[in-house]
Design a protein around this motif. Sequence first.
Motif, PDB file in Angstrom:
ATOM      1  N   GLY A   1     -20.325  10.715  15.633  1.00  0.00           N
ATOM      2  CA  GLY A   1     -20.546  11.091  16.744  1.00  0.00           C
ATOM      3  C   GLY A   1     -19.863  10.331  17.768  1.00  0.00           C
ATOM      4  O   GLY A   1     -20.111  10.634  19.274  1.00  0.00           O
ATOM      5  N   GLN A   2     -18.653   9.735  17.603  1.00  0.00           N
ATOM      6  CA  GLN A   2     -17.960   8.842  18.477  1.00  0.00           C
ATOM      7  C   GLN A   2     -16.706   9.703  18.581  1.00  0.00           C
ATOM      8  O   GLN A   2     -16.194  10.453  17.741  1.00  0.00           O
ATOM      9  N   GLY A   3     -15.984   9.532  19.761  1.00  0.00           N
ATOM     10  CA  GLY A   3     -14.739  10.195  20.066  1.00  0.00           C
ATOM     11  C   GLY A   3     -13.683   9.361  19.161  1.00  0.00           C
ATOM     12  O   GLY A   3     -13.761   8.063  18.709  1.00  0.00           O
TER      13      GLY A   3
ATOM     14  N   LEU B   1       0.811  -1.076  -0.209  1.00  0.00           N
ATOM     15  CA  LEU B   1      -0.041   0.012  -0.143  1.00  0.00           C
ATOM     16  C   LEU B   1       0.891   1.328  -0.007  1.00  0.00           C
ATOM     17  O   LEU B   1       2.116   1.104   0.335  1.00  0.00           O
ATOM     18  N   ASP B   2       0.283   2.443  -0.375  1.00  0.00           N
ATOM     19  CA  ASP B   2       1.005   3.551  -0.153  1.00  0.00           C
ATOM     20  C   ASP B   2       0.895   4.004   0.981  1.00  0.00           C
ATOM     21  O   ASP B   2      -0.177   4.456   1.678  1.00  0.00           O
ATOM     22  N   ALA B   3       2.084   4.185   1.768  1.00  0.00           N
ATOM     23  CA  ALA B   3       2.036   4.348   3.292  1.00  0.00           C
ATOM     24  C   ALA B   3       1.711   5.681   3.460  1.00  0.00           C
ATOM     25  O   ALA B   3       1.011   5.993   4.718  1.00  0.00           O
ATOM     26  N   ARG B   4       1.832   6.989   2.739  1.00  0.00           N
ATOM     27  CA  ARG B   4       1.560   8.332   2.922  1.00  0.00           C
ATOM     28  C   ARG B   4      -0.079   8.297   2.978  1.00  0.00           C
ATOM     29  O   ARG B   4      -0.493   9.058   3.760  1.00  0.00           O
ATOM     30  N   ARG B   5      -0.902   7.332   2.337  1.00  0.00           N
ATOM     31  CA  ARG B   5      -2.139   7.309   2.576  1.00  0.00           C
ATOM     32  C   ARG B   5      -2.894   6.314   3.089  1.00  0.00           C
ATOM     33  O   ARG B   5      -4.063   6.156   3.224  1.00  0.00           O
ATOM     34  N   THR B   6      -2.230   5.629   4.006  1.00  0.00           N
ATOM     35  CA  THR B   6      -2.530   4.399   4.767  1.00  0.00           C
ATOM     36  C   THR B   6      -2.848   4.789   6.360  1.00  0.00           C
ATOM     37  O   THR B   6      -1.742   5.148   6.863  1.00  0.00           O
ATOM     38  N   LEU B   7      -3.926   4.265   6.985  1.00  0.00           N
ATOM     39  CA  LEU B   7      -4.023   4.587   8.334  1.00  0.00           C
ATOM     40  C   LEU B   7      -4.693   3.224   8.825  1.00  0.00           C
ATOM     41  O   LEU B   7      -5.251   2.453   7.911  1.00  0.00           O
ATOM     42  N   GLY B   8      -4.504   2.946  10.145  1.00  0.00           N
ATOM     43  CA  GLY B   8      -5.095   1.745  10.716  1.00  0.00           C
ATOM     44  C   GLY B   8      -6.205   2.331  11.941  1.00  0.00           C
ATOM     45  O   GLY B   8      -6.291   3.261  12.464  1.00  0.00           O
ATOM     46  N   ILE B   9      -7.071   1.194  12.031  1.00  0.00           N
ATOM     47  CA  ILE B   9      -8.282   1.542  12.788  1.00  0.00           C
ATOM     48  C   ILE B   9      -8.486   0.247  13.743  1.00  0.00           C
ATOM     49  O   ILE B   9      -8.342  -0.837  13.197  1.00  0.00           O
ATOM     50  N   ASP B  10      -8.753   0.694  15.005  1.00  0.00           N
ATOM     51  CA  ASP B  10      -8.976  -0.502  15.924  1.00  0.00           C
ATOM     52  C   ASP B  10     -10.302  -0.930  15.859  1.00  0.00           C
ATOM     53  O   ASP B  10     -11.244  -0.343  16.204  1.00  0.00           O
ATOM     54  N   SER B  11     -10.434  -2.404  15.542  1.00  0.00           N
ATOM     55  CA  SER B  11     -11.718  -2.890  15.114  1.00  0.00           C
ATOM     56  C   SER B  11     -11.916  -3.819  16.446  1.00  0.00           C
ATOM     57  O   SER B  11     -12.990  -4.530  16.343  1.00  0.00           O
ATOM     58  N   LEU B  12     -11.283  -3.878  17.548  1.00  0.00           N
ATOM     59  CA  LEU B  12     -11.519  -4.752  18.449  1.00  0.00           C
ATOM     60  C   LEU B  12     -12.890  -4.765  19.259  1.00  0.00           C
ATOM     61  O   LEU B  12     -13.540  -5.783  19.745  1.00  0.00           O
ATOM     62  N   PHE B  13     -13.496  -3.550  19.017  1.00  0.00           N
ATOM     63  CA  PHE B  13     -14.743  -3.457  19.653  1.00  0.00           C
ATOM     64  C   PHE B  13     -15.808  -3.228  18.645  1.00  0.00           C
ATOM     65  O   PHE B  13     -16.797  -2.484  18.546  1.00  0.00           O
ATOM     66  N   ASP B  14     -15.438  -3.659  17.304  1.00  0.00           N
ATOM     67  CA  ASP B  14     -16.229  -3.507  16.093  1.00  0.00           C
ATOM     68  C   ASP B  14     -16.624  -2.074  15.925  1.00  0.00           C
ATOM     69  O   ASP B  14     -17.958  -1.740  15.464  1.00  0.00           O
ATOM     70  N   CYS B  15     -15.662  -1.283  16.155  1.00  0.00           N
ATOM     71  CA  CYS B  15     -15.737   0.287  15.716  1.00  0.00           C
ATOM     72  C   CYS B  15     -17.009   0.721  16.251  1.00  0.00           C
ATOM     73  O   CYS B  15     -17.621   1.720  15.909  1.00  0.00           O
ATOM     74  N   GLN B  16     -17.187   0.384  17.518  1.00  0.00           N
ATOM     75  CA  GLN B  16     -18.197   1.095  18.412  1.00  0.00           C
ATOM     76  C   GLN B  16     -17.476   1.714  19.668  1.00  0.00           C
ATOM     77  O   GLN B  16     -16.386   1.434  20.036  1.00  0.00           O
ATOM     78  N   GLY B  17     -18.118   2.808  20.233  1.00  0.00           N
ATOM     79  CA  GLY B  17     -17.651   3.821  21.017  1.00  0.00           C
ATOM     80  C   GLY B  17     -16.519   4.511  20.576  1.00  0.00           C
ATOM     81  O   GLY B  17     -16.253   4.971  19.407  1.00  0.00           O
ATOM     82  N   HIS B  18     -15.275   4.723  21.662  1.00  0.00           N
ATOM     83  CA  HIS B  18     -14.229   5.606  21.036  1.00  0.00           C
ATOM     84  C   HIS B  18     -13.462   4.901  20.355  1.00  0.00           C
ATOM     85  O   HIS B  18     -12.939   3.764  20.406  1.00  0.00           O
ATOM     86  N   LEU B  19     -13.070   5.598  19.095  1.00  0.00           N
ATOM     87  CA  LEU B  19     -12.211   5.158  18.041  1.00  0.00           C
ATOM     88  C   LEU B  19     -10.698   5.287  18.265  1.00  0.00           C
ATOM     89  O   LEU B  19     -10.397   6.473  18.654  1.00  0.00           O
ATOM     90  N   SER B  20      -9.796   4.537  17.682  1.00  0.00           N
ATOM     91  CA  SER B  20      -8.364   4.711  17.577  1.00  0.00           C
ATOM     92  C   SER B  20      -8.058   4.681  16.306  1.00  0.00           C
ATOM     93  O   SER B  20      -8.113   3.708  15.606  1.00  0.00           O
ATOM     94  N   LEU B  21      -7.585   5.737  15.619  1.00  0.00           N
ATOM     95  CA  LEU B  21      -7.095   5.946  14.299  1.00  0.00           C
ATOM     96  C   LEU B  21      -5.585   5.962  14.509  1.00  0.00           C
ATOM     97  O   LEU B  21      -5.027   6.923  15.085  1.00  0.00           O
ATOM     98  N   MET B  22      -4.719   5.059  13.678  1.00  0.00           N
ATOM     99  CA  MET B  22      -3.332   5.139  14.136  1.00  0.00           C
ATOM    100  C   MET B  22      -2.604   5.322  12.601  1.00  0.00           C
ATOM    101  O   MET B  22      -2.758   4.768  11.295  1.00  0.00           O
ATOM    102  N   SER B  23      -1.629   6.243  12.775  1.00  0.00           N
ATOM    103  CA  SER B  23      -0.796   6.600  11.446  1.00  0.00           C
ATOM    104  C   SER B  23       0.435   5.798  11.559  1.00  0.00           C
ATOM    105  O   SER B  23       0.790   4.946  12.331  1.00  0.00           O
TER     106      SER B  23
END
Length: 518
Positions: free
Chosen positions: A416-418, A374-396
């Motif tokens: 509407g989530q943090g 993938l193109d590292a410049r345009r790639t981010l990670g998202i934590d799906s441990l809680f099925d993307c419910q509640g507070h979200l973690s977006l990782m560069s």
Amino acid sequence: MPAVSAVAEVHGSIGVIGVIGAGAMGRGIAQIAAQAGMQVKLFDVQADAAENARKAVLAQWEKLQQKGKLTEQQFHSAKQQLQVVTAMDAMADCEIVIEAIVERLDVKRDLFRQLEAIVSAGCILATNTSSLSVTAIAAGAAMPERVAGLHFFNPVPLMKVAEVIAGLRTRSEVVQRLVAFTHQTGHRPVITKDTPGFIVNHAGRAYGTEALRVLQEGVAAFPVIDAIMREAAGFRLGPFELLDLTGLDVSHPVMESIYQQYYQEPRYRPSVITAQRLQGGVLGRKTGRGFYDYTDGAQTVPQADAADAIAGAQPWTGWIWISPENPEAAASVRALLERCGANIENTPEPSADSLCLVAPLGEDVSTCVVRQKLDARRTLGIDSLFDCQGHLSLMSNPATDTAIAQQARALLLQSGQGVSLIQDSPGFVTQRILACVVNIGCDIVQQGICTPDDLDRAVELGLAYPFGPLAWGDKLGASRILTILQNMLAYTGDPRYRPSLWLSRRAQLELSLKHQQG
């Protein structure tokens, strides 16, 4: 002196107990025992300490009566049951004597030697130690068979659990008697072997130590880590809020003690961060300054995600490609993006200008970028441990374009989530901390320290976790927890992440982590 089997001859409810040490713990034990209808003899070597403790307990009972939680009759009955004594000789008719004195092996041993010359052969001698070996304490007694641990938690009336600890030579009848006594006080007894940290202090290692490791690696600031663990995982306090509440003068020595007592087991490795803060006197609420600052006991530093202060970022409006590597995670990410009104790209490969989202388990974004080309410049990670419910973690990742990352975060805020934007890390924040919590819990039951049910109940009641370690593992999926740990171990090479055999076998066989053979 009669044989220790006399202990087994005592049946029915406990009528008379002695409590030695009138500090917070001794006072609390005396309070719940007297409320339960037992005659309590409270003693302290310091002049007026026991009487002051009695007055404090009476004040507590008056408050309970005013709130309707104690009747007038119950108040007067309990008041009559609590007696201050000025000499240990008064303990002669006690069925159980519980010491809650200074945490020094020599002092506790000396106390029990004195008591053995006073109490009957059928009297149980119990230590409320939180850090010393019950076996070592009992070794100084003439009758070590009647010595056991009975560890309550502060504040005793509110923390409805007590660890019943059998030393190597403790009679089973003594353990059964202390279990019955604990039930009599209205608390939940949990039986544990005599090991460093027993159940609660042992099982609680991962929450703080792994959070400190995340902080030390620069993955996220401590208010962000706290927000994620509160708002995504549902903990009452974030790990750094908890460290401030407990005080590093208490927490850090426990970290070091358990690490050393387990001969430097990597899973319990302490942090230089708390060691330095302890040396500097930055202890937490009690000193007015810890990880947070406090004024009159109230936290004065905002808990909000530091990234909220960055203004001007507009939501990403281009195409978003979701990695198909983990179909279950991809489905939850897709549902999240649909809630945000995003433009989702339904192609096997991302187009040249699309934002790429990966949802790894126990891996970092950099690893996903390389493996999936993938193109590292345009790639981010998202934590799906809680099925993307509640507070979200977006990782560069180190190559992620900052503007793109902020636009992606702004888009996700529309759900509407943090949303916290964190740095690259194998396992995000929740995956790392919870996998370690579950793993240590699994190893506790693998060692036969306690039963699975007692482990979870002790942690839920003693640490106020939303779920016990094994229940967490079952809720999140034992196979997912195993994958997270295996990937973190492979990436970092750090043995702190090696999976427990208890976890590995039950995940492979698709069994509950509470499953016991036989």
